[in-house]
Design a protein around this motif. Structure first.
Motif, mmCIF file in Angstrom:
data_model
loop_
_atom_site.group_PDB
_atom_site.id
_atom_site.type_symbol
_atom_site.label_atom_id
_atom_site.label_comp_id
_atom_site.label_asym_id
_atom_site.label_seq_id
_atom_site.Cartn_x
_atom_site.Cartn_y
_atom_site.Cartn_z
ATOM 1 N N MET A 45 88.876 48.511 13.954
ATOM 2 C CA MET A 45 87.702 49.356 13.873
ATOM 3 C C MET A 45 86.610 48.786 14.758
ATOM 4 O O MET A 45 86.332 47.599 14.734
ATOM 5 C CB MET A 45 87.217 49.434 12.424
ATOM 6 C CG MET A 45 86.049 50.382 12.239
ATOM 7 S SD MET A 45 86.517 52.079 12.604
ATOM 8 C CE MET A 45 87.650 52.410 11.262
ATOM 9 N N ALA A 52 85.659 52.068 21.900
ATOM 10 C CA ALA A 52 86.942 52.341 21.265
ATOM 11 C C ALA A 52 88.042 52.321 22.315
ATOM 12 O O ALA A 52 87.841 52.635 23.473
ATOM 13 C CB ALA A 52 86.902 53.695 20.582
ATOM 14 N N SER A 55 95.414 53.328 20.891
ATOM 15 C CA SER A 55 96.338 52.488 20.144
ATOM 16 C C SER A 55 97.756 53.000 20.272
ATOM 17 O O SER A 55 97.994 54.199 20.239
ATOM 18 C CB SER A 55 95.936 52.477 18.661
ATOM 19 O OG SER A 55 96.939 51.897 17.879
ATOM 20 N N LEU A 222 89.793 48.293 7.533
ATOM 21 C CA LEU A 222 89.061 48.884 8.650
ATOM 22 C C LEU A 222 87.630 49.231 8.261
ATOM 23 O O LEU A 222 86.704 49.048 9.049
ATOM 24 C CB LEU A 222 89.769 50.154 9.126
ATOM 25 C CG LEU A 222 91.097 49.991 9.855
ATOM 26 C CD1 LEU A 222 91.658 51.358 10.208
ATOM 27 C CD2 LEU A 222 90.918 49.160 11.113
ATOM 28 N N SER A 241 86.429 61.719 10.097
ATOM 29 C CA SER A 241 85.378 61.357 11.045
ATOM 30 C C SER A 241 84.423 60.426 10.308
ATOM 31 O O SER A 241 83.996 60.732 9.190
ATOM 32 C CB SER A 241 84.639 62.610 11.525
ATOM 33 O OG SER A 241 85.464 63.378 12.363
ATOM 34 N N THR A 255 82.799 57.331 14.796
ATOM 35 C CA THR A 255 84.155 57.169 15.311
ATOM 36 C C THR A 255 85.074 57.993 14.406
ATOM 37 O O THR A 255 84.617 58.787 13.598
ATOM 38 C CB THR A 255 84.567 55.680 15.346
ATOM 39 O OG1 THR A 255 85.833 55.568 16.008
ATOM 40 C CG2 THR A 255 84.682 55.088 13.954
ATOM 41 N N MET A 257 89.252 58.005 12.407
ATOM 42 C CA MET A 257 90.479 57.275 12.124
ATOM 43 C C MET A 257 91.540 58.245 11.615
ATOM 44 O O MET A 257 91.238 59.330 11.105
ATOM 45 C CB MET A 257 90.246 56.157 11.103
ATOM 46 C CG MET A 257 89.895 56.594 9.719
ATOM 47 S SD MET A 257 89.663 55.145 8.616
ATOM 48 C CE MET A 257 89.457 55.986 7.039
ATOM 49 N N THR A 315 94.408 53.824 11.596
ATOM 50 C CA THR A 315 93.972 53.206 12.842
ATOM 51 C C THR A 315 92.842 54.036 13.400
ATOM 52 O O THR A 315 92.705 55.224 13.093
ATOM 53 C CB THR A 315 95.124 53.117 13.870
ATOM 54 O OG1 THR A 315 94.727 52.280 14.961
ATOM 55 C CG2 THR A 315 95.480 54.485 14.429
ATOM 56 N N GLU A 316 92.021 53.406 14.223
ATOM 57 C CA GLU A 316 90.930 54.137 14.858
ATOM 58 C C GLU A 316 91.484 55.085 15.913
ATOM 59 O O GLU A 316 92.549 54.845 16.493
ATOM 60 C CB GLU A 316 89.930 53.170 15.495
ATOM 61 C CG GLU A 316 88.654 53.861 15.945
ATOM 62 C CD GLU A 316 87.658 52.902 16.558
ATOM 63 O OE1 GLU A 316 86.530 53.331 16.820
ATOM 64 O OE2 GLU A 316 88.020 51.725 16.766
ATOM 65 N N CYS A 317 90.785 56.167 16.156
ATOM 66 C CA CYS A 317 91.280 57.198 17.063
ATOM 67 C C CYS A 317 90.150 57.684 17.961
ATOM 68 O O CYS A 317 89.051 57.983 17.472
ATOM 69 C CB CYS A 317 91.841 58.361 16.243
ATOM 70 S SG CYS A 317 92.682 59.620 17.205
#
Length: 415
Positions: A45, A52, A55, A222, A241, A255, A257, A315-317
Protein backbone atom coordinates in the motif's frame (compact mmCIF):
# COMPACT_ATOMS: atom_id res chain seq x y z
CA UNK A 1 -44.35 -22.02 -50.35
CA UNK A 2 -42.35 -24.88 -48.82
CA UNK A 3 -39.72 -24.51 -51.50
CA UNK A 4 -39.30 -20.80 -50.73
CA UNK A 5 -39.06 -21.58 -47.04
CA UNK A 6 -36.33 -24.18 -47.66
CA UNK A 7 -34.40 -21.68 -49.78
CA UNK A 8 -34.67 -19.09 -47.02
CA UNK A 9 -33.41 -21.54 -44.37
CA UNK A 10 -30.53 -22.59 -46.65
CA UNK A 11 -29.50 -18.98 -47.14
CA UNK A 12 -29.51 -18.44 -43.37
CA UNK A 13 -27.35 -21.56 -42.85
CA UNK A 14 -24.79 -20.38 -45.41
CA UNK A 15 -24.68 -16.96 -43.79
CA UNK A 16 -24.23 -18.56 -40.38
CA UNK A 17 -21.27 -20.66 -41.50
CA UNK A 18 -19.74 -17.62 -43.21
CA UNK A 19 -20.05 -15.72 -39.95
CA UNK A 20 -18.36 -18.53 -38.01
CA UNK A 21 -15.46 -18.51 -40.49
CA UNK A 22 -15.07 -14.77 -40.10
CA UNK A 23 -15.30 -15.10 -36.31
CA UNK A 24 -12.52 -17.70 -36.31
CA UNK A 25 -10.30 -15.35 -38.30
CA UNK A 26 -11.05 -12.35 -36.08
CA UNK A 27 -10.69 -14.47 -32.97
CA UNK A 28 -7.20 -15.50 -34.04
CA UNK A 29 -6.28 -11.85 -34.26
CA UNK A 30 -7.36 -11.41 -30.65
CA UNK A 31 -5.17 -14.16 -29.24
CA UNK A 32 -2.08 -12.00 -28.90
CA UNK A 33 -3.97 -9.61 -26.65
CA UNK A 34 -4.78 -12.46 -24.30
CA UNK A 35 -1.12 -13.35 -23.84
CA UNK A 36 -0.11 -9.96 -22.49
CA UNK A 37 1.02 -9.65 -18.88
CA UNK A 38 1.44 -6.78 -16.45
CA UNK A 39 4.90 -5.76 -15.27
CA UNK A 40 5.37 -6.16 -11.57
CA UNK A 41 6.70 -4.79 -8.34
CA UNK A 42 6.36 -6.09 -4.80
CA UNK A 43 2.77 -5.29 -3.71
CA UNK A 44 2.48 -2.68 -0.97
CA UNK A 45 0.00 0.00 0.00
CA UNK A 46 1.40 3.38 -0.99
CA UNK A 47 1.95 6.21 1.44
CA UNK A 48 1.10 9.73 0.26
CA UNK A 49 4.70 10.28 -0.88
CA UNK A 50 4.96 7.04 -2.91
CA UNK A 51 3.67 6.57 -6.46
CA UNK A 52 1.55 3.48 -7.04
CA UNK A 53 3.03 0.71 -9.15
CA UNK A 54 1.55 -2.23 -11.00
CA UNK A 55 1.54 -5.67 -9.44
CA UNK A 56 1.99 -9.12 -10.93
CA UNK A 57 -0.77 -10.21 -8.58
CA UNK A 58 -3.24 -8.54 -10.96
CA UNK A 59 -2.25 -11.03 -13.64
CA UNK A 60 -3.27 -13.96 -11.41
CA UNK A 61 -6.86 -12.96 -10.71
CA UNK A 62 -7.93 -16.40 -11.79
CA UNK A 63 -6.18 -17.66 -8.62
CA UNK A 64 -8.10 -20.70 -7.42
CA UNK A 65 -8.67 -19.47 -3.87
CA UNK A 66 -10.79 -16.62 -5.27
CA UNK A 67 -13.33 -19.22 -6.26
CA UNK A 68 -15.58 -21.06 -3.79
CA UNK A 69 -14.08 -24.05 -1.96
CA UNK A 70 -15.01 -27.24 -3.85
CA UNK A 71 -16.64 -24.97 -6.43
CA UNK A 72 -16.56 -27.40 -9.31
CA UNK A 73 -20.18 -28.33 -9.99
CA UNK A 74 -20.58 -31.10 -12.57
CA UNK A 75 -23.23 -29.94 -15.04
CA UNK A 76 -24.93 -31.15 -18.17
CA UNK A 77 -25.57 -28.63 -20.92
CA UNK A 78 -28.40 -28.61 -23.39
CA UNK A 79 -30.11 -26.25 -25.77
CA UNK A 80 -32.64 -24.22 -23.84
CA UNK A 81 -36.30 -25.04 -24.17
CA UNK A 82 -37.13 -21.39 -24.77
CA UNK A 83 -36.53 -19.71 -28.13
CA UNK A 84 -34.59 -16.48 -28.51
CA UNK A 85 -37.65 -15.08 -30.30
CA UNK A 86 -39.58 -15.25 -27.00
CA UNK A 87 -37.11 -12.81 -25.40
CA UNK A 88 -37.12 -9.05 -26.00
CA UNK A 89 -33.63 -9.02 -27.53
CA UNK A 90 -34.39 -5.77 -29.39
CA UNK A 91 -34.52 -4.00 -26.00
CA UNK A 92 -30.89 -5.07 -25.44
CA UNK A 93 -29.71 -3.09 -28.50
CA UNK A 94 -26.99 -0.81 -27.11
CA UNK A 95 -26.91 1.96 -29.75
CA UNK A 96 -29.83 3.93 -28.33
CA UNK A 97 -27.97 5.75 -25.55
CA UNK A 98 -24.36 6.94 -25.77
CA UNK A 99 -23.45 5.87 -22.23
CA UNK A 100 -24.94 2.42 -22.79
CA UNK A 101 -23.11 2.11 -26.11
CA UNK A 102 -19.77 2.99 -24.54
CA UNK A 103 -20.32 0.52 -21.68
CA UNK A 104 -21.29 -2.24 -24.11
CA UNK A 105 -18.14 -1.68 -26.18
CA UNK A 106 -15.98 -1.65 -23.03
CA UNK A 107 -17.56 -4.92 -21.85
CA UNK A 108 -16.94 -6.52 -25.24
CA UNK A 109 -13.32 -5.37 -25.11
CA UNK A 110 -12.90 -7.04 -21.72
CA UNK A 111 -14.43 -10.28 -23.00
CA UNK A 112 -12.29 -10.28 -26.14
CA UNK A 113 -9.22 -10.57 -23.90
CA UNK A 114 -10.42 -13.90 -22.48
CA UNK A 115 -8.11 -16.91 -22.82
CA UNK A 116 -11.19 -19.04 -23.65
CA UNK A 117 -11.45 -19.42 -27.44
CA UNK A 118 -15.17 -20.21 -27.46
CA UNK A 119 -16.12 -17.17 -25.40
CA UNK A 120 -13.83 -15.00 -27.52
CA UNK A 121 -15.51 -16.20 -30.72
CA UNK A 122 -18.92 -15.44 -29.24
CA UNK A 123 -18.07 -11.84 -28.38
CA UNK A 124 -16.39 -11.20 -31.75
CA UNK A 125 -19.59 -12.39 -33.46
CA UNK A 126 -21.78 -10.26 -31.20
CA UNK A 127 -19.62 -7.23 -32.01
CA UNK A 128 -20.01 -7.93 -35.73
CA UNK A 129 -23.79 -8.08 -35.36
CA UNK A 130 -23.78 -4.85 -33.37
CA UNK A 131 -21.58 -3.08 -35.94
CA UNK A 132 -23.79 -4.09 -38.88
CA UNK A 133 -27.15 -3.50 -37.20
CA UNK A 134 -28.94 -0.30 -38.19
CA UNK A 135 -31.91 -0.83 -35.91
CA UNK A 136 -32.84 -2.73 -32.77
CA UNK A 137 -34.75 -5.18 -34.95
CA UNK A 138 -31.62 -5.82 -37.04
CA UNK A 139 -29.69 -6.54 -33.85
CA UNK A 140 -32.35 -8.96 -32.57
CA UNK A 141 -32.49 -10.75 -35.92
CA UNK A 142 -28.71 -11.09 -36.05
CA UNK A 143 -28.58 -12.57 -32.55
CA UNK A 144 -31.41 -15.00 -33.40
CA UNK A 145 -29.72 -16.11 -36.62
CA UNK A 146 -26.25 -16.64 -35.14
CA UNK A 147 -26.71 -17.71 -31.53
CA UNK A 148 -28.44 -20.33 -29.46
CA UNK A 149 -29.36 -20.36 -25.80
CA UNK A 150 -27.60 -22.97 -23.68
CA UNK A 151 -28.74 -23.91 -20.19
CA UNK A 152 -26.79 -25.85 -17.56
CA UNK A 153 -28.06 -28.17 -14.85
CA UNK A 154 -26.09 -29.81 -12.03
CA UNK A 155 -25.75 -33.55 -12.48
CA UNK A 156 -28.07 -35.43 -10.14
CA UNK A 157 -29.23 -32.25 -8.41
CA UNK A 158 -32.88 -31.98 -7.34
CA UNK A 159 -32.91 -28.25 -8.27
CA UNK A 160 -36.13 -26.32 -7.83
CA UNK A 161 -37.99 -26.44 -11.12
CA UNK A 162 -40.76 -24.29 -12.57
CA UNK A 163 -42.13 -25.06 -16.04
CA UNK A 164 -39.19 -27.35 -16.70
CA UNK A 165 -36.38 -24.86 -15.98
CA UNK A 166 -34.34 -24.46 -12.79
CA UNK A 167 -35.01 -21.36 -10.74
CA UNK A 168 -32.13 -18.91 -10.96
CA UNK A 169 -31.17 -15.85 -8.94
CA UNK A 170 -29.63 -12.53 -9.93
CA UNK A 171 -28.08 -10.44 -7.17
CA UNK A 172 -25.82 -7.40 -7.33
CA UNK A 173 -22.51 -6.06 -6.02
CA UNK A 174 -20.53 -2.84 -6.29
CA UNK A 175 -17.27 -1.12 -5.31
CA UNK A 176 -17.44 0.68 -1.94
CA UNK A 177 -15.61 3.96 -1.30
CA UNK A 178 -14.18 3.85 2.22
CA UNK A 179 -11.85 5.77 4.52
CA UNK A 180 -8.87 3.85 5.90
CA UNK A 181 -5.66 4.45 7.81
CA UNK A 182 -2.28 2.84 7.29
CA UNK A 183 -1.62 2.56 11.02
CA UNK A 184 -3.78 0.76 13.55
CA UNK A 185 -5.35 2.76 16.37
CA UNK A 186 -8.27 2.37 18.80
CA UNK A 187 -10.83 3.26 16.14
CA UNK A 188 -9.27 1.87 12.95
CA UNK A 189 -8.65 -1.69 14.07
CA UNK A 190 -10.09 -4.01 11.39
CA UNK A 191 -7.41 -5.14 8.91
CA UNK A 192 -7.24 -5.73 5.18
CA UNK A 193 -4.44 -8.23 4.62
CA UNK A 194 -1.97 -8.31 1.75
CA UNK A 195 -1.53 -11.62 -0.05
CA UNK A 196 -0.17 -14.00 2.57
CA UNK A 197 0.31 -16.67 -0.08
CA UNK A 198 3.37 -14.68 -1.18
CA UNK A 199 4.29 -12.89 2.04
CA UNK A 200 3.84 -15.59 4.69
CA UNK A 201 2.86 -18.84 2.94
CA UNK A 202 2.78 -20.75 6.21
CA UNK A 203 -0.09 -18.49 7.35
CA UNK A 204 -1.97 -18.19 4.06
CA UNK A 205 -4.58 -20.85 4.89
CA UNK A 206 -5.11 -19.81 8.50
CA UNK A 207 -8.61 -18.80 9.62
CA UNK A 208 -9.66 -15.23 10.37
CA UNK A 209 -9.43 -15.74 14.12
CA UNK A 210 -5.95 -17.25 13.76
CA UNK A 211 -4.73 -14.38 11.56
CA UNK A 212 -6.08 -11.73 13.92
CA UNK A 213 -4.13 -13.39 16.75
CA UNK A 214 -0.89 -13.64 14.75
CA UNK A 215 1.70 -10.89 15.19
CA UNK A 216 3.41 -12.04 11.99
CA UNK A 217 0.20 -11.83 9.95
CA UNK A 218 -0.50 -8.34 11.28
CA UNK A 219 2.75 -7.09 9.77
CA UNK A 220 1.20 -7.73 6.34
CA UNK A 221 -1.80 -5.43 6.70
CA UNK A 222 -2.39 -3.03 3.81
CA UNK A 223 -4.85 -0.78 5.63
CA UNK A 224 -7.15 -0.56 8.63
CA UNK A 225 -10.83 0.37 8.68
CA UNK A 226 -13.05 1.53 11.52
CA UNK A 227 -16.32 -0.33 10.90
CA UNK A 228 -17.14 -4.07 10.98
CA UNK A 229 -19.89 -3.36 8.43
CA UNK A 230 -17.52 -1.66 5.98
CA UNK A 231 -14.91 -4.38 6.66
CA UNK A 232 -17.40 -7.04 5.64
CA UNK A 233 -18.72 -5.05 2.65
CA UNK A 234 -15.26 -4.57 1.16
CA UNK A 235 -14.35 -8.24 1.53
CA UNK A 236 -17.73 -9.27 0.12
CA UNK A 237 -17.48 -7.03 -2.94
CA UNK A 238 -13.77 -7.69 -3.48
CA UNK A 239 -12.72 -4.19 -4.53
CA UNK A 240 -12.64 -0.79 -2.84
CA UNK A 241 -11.70 2.79 -3.56
CA UNK A 242 -9.72 4.03 -0.57
CA UNK A 243 -9.42 7.46 0.96
CA UNK A 244 -6.26 7.20 3.08
CA UNK A 245 -6.51 9.32 6.19
CA UNK A 246 -3.38 10.28 8.12
CA UNK A 247 -3.63 11.46 11.73
CA UNK A 248 -2.52 15.07 12.04
CA UNK A 249 -2.77 15.83 8.31
CA UNK A 250 -5.67 17.53 6.59
CA UNK A 251 -7.33 15.80 3.67
CA UNK A 252 -6.83 12.29 2.31
CA UNK A 253 -4.90 10.49 -0.41
CA UNK A 254 -6.79 8.21 -2.79
CA UNK A 255 -5.97 4.78 -4.15
CA UNK A 256 -7.75 1.48 -4.76
CA UNK A 257 -7.32 -2.17 -3.90
CA UNK A 258 -8.62 -5.44 -5.24
CA UNK A 259 -8.67 -9.03 -4.03
CA UNK A 260 -6.02 -11.38 -5.35
CA UNK A 261 -6.56 -14.50 -3.24
CA UNK A 262 -8.22 -15.83 -0.10
CA UNK A 263 -7.38 -18.22 2.71
CA UNK A 264 -9.69 -20.79 1.12
CA UNK A 265 -12.00 -21.12 4.11
CA UNK A 266 -15.83 -21.33 3.77
CA UNK A 267 -17.61 -17.98 3.44
CA UNK A 268 -20.23 -16.84 5.96
CA UNK A 269 -21.95 -13.59 5.05
CA UNK A 270 -22.61 -10.76 7.47
CA UNK A 271 -26.29 -11.03 6.61
CA UNK A 272 -26.36 -14.68 7.61
CA UNK A 273 -24.76 -13.84 10.93
CA UNK A 274 -27.30 -11.09 11.59
CA UNK A 275 -30.16 -13.34 10.53
CA UNK A 276 -29.02 -16.09 12.91
CA UNK A 277 -29.40 -13.51 15.71
CA UNK A 278 -32.94 -12.67 14.62
CA UNK A 279 -32.03 -9.17 13.45
CA UNK A 280 -33.04 -9.57 9.79
CA UNK A 281 -35.02 -12.01 7.66
CA UNK A 282 -32.59 -14.34 5.87
CA UNK A 283 -34.89 -14.83 2.85
CA UNK A 284 -36.16 -11.32 2.15
CA UNK A 285 -33.50 -8.95 3.51
CA UNK A 286 -31.62 -6.52 1.25
CA UNK A 287 -28.41 -4.58 1.82
CA UNK A 288 -30.48 -1.77 3.32
CA UNK A 289 -31.73 -4.19 5.97
CA UNK A 290 -28.20 -5.46 6.68
CA UNK A 291 -26.83 -1.92 7.01
CA UNK A 292 -29.67 -0.82 9.28
CA UNK A 293 -29.32 -3.88 11.53
CA UNK A 294 -25.52 -3.51 11.71
CA UNK A 295 -25.73 0.17 12.60
CA UNK A 296 -28.34 -0.45 15.31
CA UNK A 297 -26.49 -3.50 16.68
CA UNK A 298 -22.73 -2.84 16.33
CA UNK A 299 -21.71 -5.57 18.76
CA UNK A 300 -23.77 -8.15 16.86
CA UNK A 301 -22.32 -6.89 13.57
CA UNK A 302 -18.77 -7.32 14.86
CA UNK A 303 -19.52 -10.82 16.15
CA UNK A 304 -21.08 -11.75 12.80
CA UNK A 305 -18.09 -10.38 10.87
CA UNK A 306 -15.68 -12.36 13.05
CA UNK A 307 -17.64 -15.58 12.45
CA UNK A 308 -16.69 -15.43 8.77
CA UNK A 309 -13.45 -17.43 8.68
CA UNK A 310 -12.81 -16.74 4.99
CA UNK A 311 -10.29 -13.89 4.63
CA UNK A 312 -9.83 -12.02 1.37
CA UNK A 313 -6.27 -10.93 0.49
CA UNK A 314 -5.80 -7.64 -1.36
CA UNK A 315 -3.27 -5.72 -3.42
CA UNK A 316 -3.17 -2.10 -4.45
CA UNK A 317 -4.46 -1.33 -7.92
CA UNK A 318 -3.79 1.56 -10.29
CA UNK A 319 -6.74 3.52 -11.65
CA UNK A 320 -5.98 2.29 -15.17
CA UNK A 321 -6.41 -1.33 -14.03
CA UNK A 322 -9.37 -0.78 -11.70
CA UNK A 323 -11.64 -2.58 -11.10
CA UNK A 324 -9.97 -5.68 -12.58
CA UNK A 325 -11.73 -8.72 -13.95
CA UNK A 326 -11.17 -12.26 -12.67
CA UNK A 327 -9.90 -14.85 -15.14
CA UNK A 328 -9.16 -12.29 -17.90
CA UNK A 329 -5.71 -10.71 -17.48
CA UNK A 330 -5.72 -6.97 -18.13
CA UNK A 331 -9.52 -6.67 -18.41
CA UNK A 332 -11.74 -4.44 -16.28
CA UNK A 333 -15.25 -4.69 -14.85
CA UNK A 334 -17.89 -2.57 -16.56
CA UNK A 335 -20.88 -1.28 -14.59
CA UNK A 336 -24.16 -2.52 -16.01
CA UNK A 337 -22.62 -5.31 -18.11
CA UNK A 338 -20.08 -7.28 -16.05
CA UNK A 339 -21.19 -10.06 -13.76
CA UNK A 340 -19.71 -12.67 -11.45
CA UNK A 341 -20.60 -16.28 -12.23
CA UNK A 342 -19.23 -19.74 -11.54
CA UNK A 343 -16.33 -19.86 -14.00
CA UNK A 344 -16.04 -23.62 -13.69
CA UNK A 345 -19.29 -23.62 -15.72
CA UNK A 346 -19.37 -20.32 -17.60
CA UNK A 347 -15.93 -19.51 -19.08
CA UNK A 348 -14.50 -16.06 -18.37
CA UNK A 349 -15.68 -13.64 -21.03
CA UNK A 350 -18.76 -15.64 -21.99
CA UNK A 351 -22.08 -13.91 -22.73
CA UNK A 352 -25.15 -14.60 -20.64
CA UNK A 353 -28.76 -13.64 -21.14
CA UNK A 354 -30.54 -13.32 -17.81
CA UNK A 355 -34.30 -13.53 -18.34
CA UNK A 356 -36.81 -12.27 -15.80
CA UNK A 357 -39.18 -14.91 -14.47
CA UNK A 358 -42.01 -12.43 -13.92
CA UNK A 359 -43.47 -11.50 -17.30
CA UNK A 360 -46.63 -10.89 -19.29
CA UNK A 361 -47.28 -14.05 -21.36
CA UNK A 362 -48.58 -11.84 -24.18
CA UNK A 363 -45.26 -9.96 -24.49
CA UNK A 364 -41.61 -10.91 -25.11
CA UNK A 365 -39.78 -11.65 -21.87
CA UNK A 366 -37.66 -8.90 -20.31
CA UNK A 367 -33.95 -9.79 -20.26
CA UNK A 368 -30.48 -8.46 -19.49
CA UNK A 369 -27.25 -9.07 -21.37
CA UNK A 370 -24.19 -9.60 -19.14
CA UNK A 371 -20.61 -10.79 -19.57
CA UNK A 372 -18.78 -13.15 -17.19
CA UNK A 373 -15.90 -11.00 -15.93
CA UNK A 374 -15.76 -12.03 -12.29
CA UNK A 375 -16.16 -14.85 -9.77
CA UNK A 376 -17.03 -14.94 -6.09
CA UNK A 377 -17.04 -17.07 -2.98
CA UNK A 378 -20.84 -17.20 -2.86
CA UNK A 379 -21.41 -17.70 -6.60
CA UNK A 380 -21.65 -21.48 -6.95
CA UNK A 381 -23.38 -23.46 -9.68
CA UNK A 382 -25.12 -22.43 -12.90
CA UNK A 383 -28.16 -20.67 -11.40
CA UNK A 384 -26.67 -17.61 -9.71
CA UNK A 385 -25.16 -14.48 -11.24
CA UNK A 386 -24.01 -11.34 -9.43
CA UNK A 387 -24.32 -8.19 -11.56
CA UNK A 388 -21.76 -5.40 -11.14
CA UNK A 389 -23.38 -2.00 -10.49
CA UNK A 390 -20.36 0.32 -10.36
CA UNK A 391 -18.72 2.40 -7.65
CA UNK A 392 -19.99 4.39 -4.68
CA UNK A 393 -22.98 4.61 -2.38
CA UNK A 394 -25.65 4.78 -5.09
CA UNK A 395 -24.16 1.73 -6.84
CA UNK A 396 -24.07 -0.19 -3.54
CA UNK A 397 -27.72 0.68 -2.92
CA UNK A 398 -28.73 -0.51 -6.40
CA UNK A 399 -26.72 -3.69 -5.95
CA UNK A 400 -28.13 -4.33 -2.48
CA UNK A 401 -31.70 -4.02 -3.73
CA UNK A 402 -31.11 -6.42 -6.62
CA UNK A 403 -32.59 -9.82 -5.94
CA UNK A 404 -34.62 -11.24 -8.79
CA UNK A 405 -35.83 -14.68 -9.85
CA UNK A 406 -34.43 -15.32 -13.32
CA UNK A 407 -33.55 -17.91 -15.92
CA UNK A 408 -29.87 -17.89 -16.88
CA UNK A 409 -28.67 -18.92 -20.33
CA UNK A 410 -25.35 -18.77 -22.10
CA UNK A 411 -25.55 -17.06 -25.49
CA UNK A 412 -23.36 -19.23 -27.72
CA UNK A 413 -22.69 -19.37 -31.45
CA UNK A 414 -24.55 -22.08 -33.29
CA UNK A 415 -22.51 -24.93 -34.73
Amino acid sequence: MLQKYDQWRAAKTIARHSLRAMVAMLGALCVSACDSTVKSTTPAMVTPSQPATKSTELTSLGEQTLHPPDASVACVEREARVEIESIDVAALYPKRVLEQRMSFLAACASSRATPDASARADVVALMEIYTNAKTAEDFAEGVDDSFELIEYRPVGSPAAVDDGAPLGLMTGYATPIVTVRLQRDEKFRYPFFANLHTRSPQLALASRSELLASDEALTSVLAWIDSPLAWALVETNGTASLNIETVGLAGTESTAMTRVATNGKPWTSLGKGLASRGLIDAKTSTLRDVVRAAELNPDAALAAALENQRVVYFTECLAEDFPPAVGIPGAKLVAGYSCAADQSIYPPGSILIVVARAHDPAKPRRARLVFVHDAGGAIVGPHHVDAYSGEGTAALTRAGDMREAVDIYRLRLRD
